[in-house]
Scaffold this active site. Structure first.
Site, PDB file in Angstrom:
ATOM      1  N   LYS A   1       0.651  -1.178  -0.036  1.00  0.00           N
ATOM      2  CA  LYS A   1      -0.076  -0.048   0.092  1.00  0.00           C
ATOM      3  C   LYS A   1       0.893   1.053  -0.165  1.00  0.00           C
ATOM      4  O   LYS A   1       1.929   1.201   0.257  1.00  0.00           O
ATOM      5  CB  LYS A   1      -1.014   0.208   1.057  1.00  0.00           C
ATOM      6  CG  LYS A   1      -0.212   0.115   2.497  1.00  0.00           C
ATOM      7  CD  LYS A   1       0.157   1.190   3.077  1.00  0.00           C
ATOM      8  CE  LYS A   1       0.945   1.192   4.253  1.00  0.00           C
ATOM      9  NZ  LYS A   1       1.934   2.497   4.992  1.00  0.00           N
TER      10      LYS A   1
ATOM     11  N   ASP B   1      -2.144  -1.863  10.538  1.00  0.00           N
ATOM     12  CA  ASP B   1      -2.509  -1.542   9.145  1.00  0.00           C
ATOM     13  C   ASP B   1      -3.060  -2.724   8.492  1.00  0.00           C
ATOM     14  O   ASP B   1      -3.634  -2.728   7.441  1.00  0.00           O
ATOM     15  CB  ASP B   1      -1.159  -1.290   8.174  1.00  0.00           C
ATOM     16  CG  ASP B   1      -0.394  -0.106   8.319  1.00  0.00           C
ATOM     17  OD1 ASP B   1      -1.216   0.919   9.154  1.00  0.00           O
ATOM     18  OD2 ASP B   1       0.726   0.225   8.177  1.00  0.00           O
TER      19      ASP B   1
END
Length: 376
Positions: A86, A213
């Site tokens: 990401k 995350d």
């Protein structure tokens, strides 16, 4: 209705066959859907069925090539999954919490560079087996893949153990969430091979027990994350898949705690993440069109203090013609560049041939409901 172009040849043949059958049915007086086959729902159903069949055939081919047994009931004893990474298109640090963590607000986007996780069900086992190609990756219970598998057993009550092989490309201490993605991928894969005892909502809730995350990677690819990062709000719309970017990672790494230790709270941006930054990205024609003032990462200044070469690298990449926006991802040390270099050969000479840098060309990705991410 509007008819979405369909490129899959098999699907097109199926649609033509159905159209013929409908015409034949009409000639015999049978009632049915529009013979012109302009109904969006019909075409969409066929397209989804075709894609599902292709994915199942692809998975079955892989399973057999590995010498694993395929489950006649429709599942399998093994599967392979792409584990994406990401970037953070903006990252605001809101405050330091009493527990020592920081509240943040960030727009996360999945990209098509990542690792591969192979999972195989083990019979009569009492522990998981784990292997990884990358030197230095822990193979004990500190590894997030093993912790994710244990979490799924604990939460679902299904005592299934696995042989997990992680083929890793994403570097550590890069700000790309590689380890978190591995954990989310392991949760998804384990759930599939267990027979889906958990819902997606269950896994989203449980993922916060493993790390900050991980929750994001259970989204469809674009999400606004708050808290420690574990409070996820999926965005509507998703940012456009296929948006090109380049990620440049210097060999030097940075631990997240060291970056936060160097944080100067007087330097933090004052732009409201929810009311200002998020609408700018979601309402823009493209991420390229978003003004540079909204590409904010509050962790850049402390990271650049820790490693001054990072700031110098960002300046060099900002000067490359073709890159629309350049910013550090997460707590570093990766720098992402939205766009493509106008002179690829010169870029390769200046950056790609530098042994101190890892250069990755990739793109934004997302996933359909009920499916996992795929490598573009």
């Amino acid at each position: 209705g509007t008819f979405t172009p369909i490129n899959n040849a098999t699907t097109m043949r199926g649609l033509l066959l159905l159209a013929s059958l409908l015409r034949i049915g009409s000639s015999f007086g049978f009632a049915g859907p529009s013979a012109t086959l302009q109904q969006y729902d019909t075409s969409t159903t066929l397209l989804r069925a075709s894609r599902a069949a292709e994915k199942k055939a692809s998975r079955t081919k892989w399973v057999k090539s590995r010498g694993f047994d395929d489950d006649i009931a429709g599942g399998s004893d093994a599967m392979t999954l792409f584990s994406p990474c990401k970037i953070n298109l903006f990252l605001r640090i809101i405050r330091k919490r009493e527990d020592g963590f920081h509240d943040l607000a960030s727009l996360f986007q999945a990209v098509g560079y990542g690792d591969t996780l192979e999972l195989k069900k083990l019979d009569d086992a009492t522990e998981d087996a784990f292997s990884c190609n990358m030197e230095g990756v822990p193979t004990d219970m500190t590894n997030l893949v093993l912790r994710a598998l244990e979490l799924m057993r604990e939460k679902t009550g299904v005592k299934q153990y696995f042989d997990a092989n992680l083929i890793k490309q994403v570097p550590a201490q890069a700000g790309l969430g590689g380890g978190s993605a591995n954990a989310a991928t392991a949760m998804w894969g384990a759930n599939e091979l267990m027979g889906n005892p958990a819902s997606l909502e269950d896994m989203i809730e449980w993922s916060g027990d493993l790390g900050s995350d991980i929750t994001f990677f259970l989204s469809r690819g674009t999400a606004f994350c708050t808290g420690r990062g574990e409070i996820m709000t999926p965005t509507d719309p998703l940012l456009e898949a296929g948006t090109k970017l380049c990620i440049v990672k210097p060999n030097v790494g940075l631990s997240t705690p060291s970056v936060f230790k160097a944080l100067d709270y007087d330097e933090l941006s004052e732009l409201d993440a929810d009311k200002v930054l998020l609408p700018e990205f979601l309402n823009a024609e493209s991420v390229e069109a978003v003004s540079g003032e909204y590409y904010i990462n509050d962790l850049e200044p402390p990271a650049f203090r820790c490693v001054p070469e990072l700031g110098e690298l960002k300046d060099k990449l900002t000067a490359v013609d073709g890159f629309k926006h350049v910013m550090m991802s997460g707590s570093g040390t990766s720098i992402f560049c939205i766009g493509e270099p106008s002179d690829p050969e010169q870029f390769q000479k200046d950056f790609g041939e530098d042994e101190e840098l890892k250069v990755m060309f990739t793109e934004f990705i997302n996933r359909e409901e009920g499916t996992w991410f795929e490598r573009p």
